[in-house]
Scaffold this active site. Structure first.
Site: not given
Length: 223
Positions: A177, A180-182, A185
């Protein structure tokens, strides 16, 4: 409690106000969590499989890695808990979120004009938020069960083994996750700058978070 979100006195080259998305305290809170995640992740991987045992050298060897890992995890958990308190109100599912998820093809294609108006966070960010909450809770409670030095003597061996399995699975999902977050971003230009500088452009907010943009412009954005 009000935060100084909304208009900033600085303006961009077109004369539009630069909008504060994250305060200095919120950014510091995020980066403490992120740094502890990296430290906990690397030390955890060092103990997870012999192929990655070399990572223990980053922490002074196997004994130091085993000793430090739980403390990295504790600081990460409590720092993340503070983030949850700060942003819980903005991550509640609202009208339009289900439709946003159904139109995920438009999201990937960048056709944001076809999507329901997004508030401070979109439905994908909210799903990520709650997945992180579940993973963090799982890591926290199973971590105590398998913390051999102090706590594991209070638990039966089958529970310790089950907890170790859940701990590893939750860590795997958490790492996935965060990747995915990075990626998200970096993919959405201007997002990384929001967590580094704290501000975003007038056009960025209007394009990616139009409902939040309307709230900010009316001066009704609260935490």
């Amino acid at each position: 409690m009000k935060h100084n979100h909304g208009h900033d006195k600085t303006r961009d080259k077109d004369g539009n106000p630069v909008i504060v998305r994250y305060t200095a305290n919120e950014r510091s809170n995020h980066w403490v969590t992120a740094i502890c995640f990296i430290l906990a992740g690397l030390s955890g991987l060092a103990m997870f499989h012999p192929v990655m045992a070399w990572l223990a050298l980053l922490f002074g060897g196997g004994q130091w890695t085993r000793f430090l890992h739980p403390f990295f995890g504790l600081v990460m958990f409590f720092s993340f808990a503070l983030l949850v308190v700060r942003f819980w109100g903005h991550n509640k599912f609202e009208k339009g979120d289900a439709q946003w998820l159904r139109q995920i093809k438009d999201v990937v294609a960048g056709d944001e004009h076809k999507l329901p108006k997004v508030g401070r966070y979109n439905a994908g960010q909210k799903l990520l938020f709650y997945t992180l909450v579940v993973c963090m809770l799982a890591l926290f409670f199973t971590g105590f069960v398998i913390w051999r030095e102090w706590f594991s003597e209070f638990f039966p061996i089958p529970l310790i083994r089950l907890s170790a399995l859940i701990h590893a699975f939750a860590a795997f999902v958490l790492i996935l996750m965060i990747v995915v977050h990075i990626y998200a971003g970096i993919w959405i230009k201007g997002t990384m700058g929001a967590m580094i500088r704290g501000t975003v452009s007038y056009g960025w907010v209007r394009k990616h978070h139009p409902r939040w943009f309307e709230q900010v412009m009316r001066g009704k954005d609260h935490h």
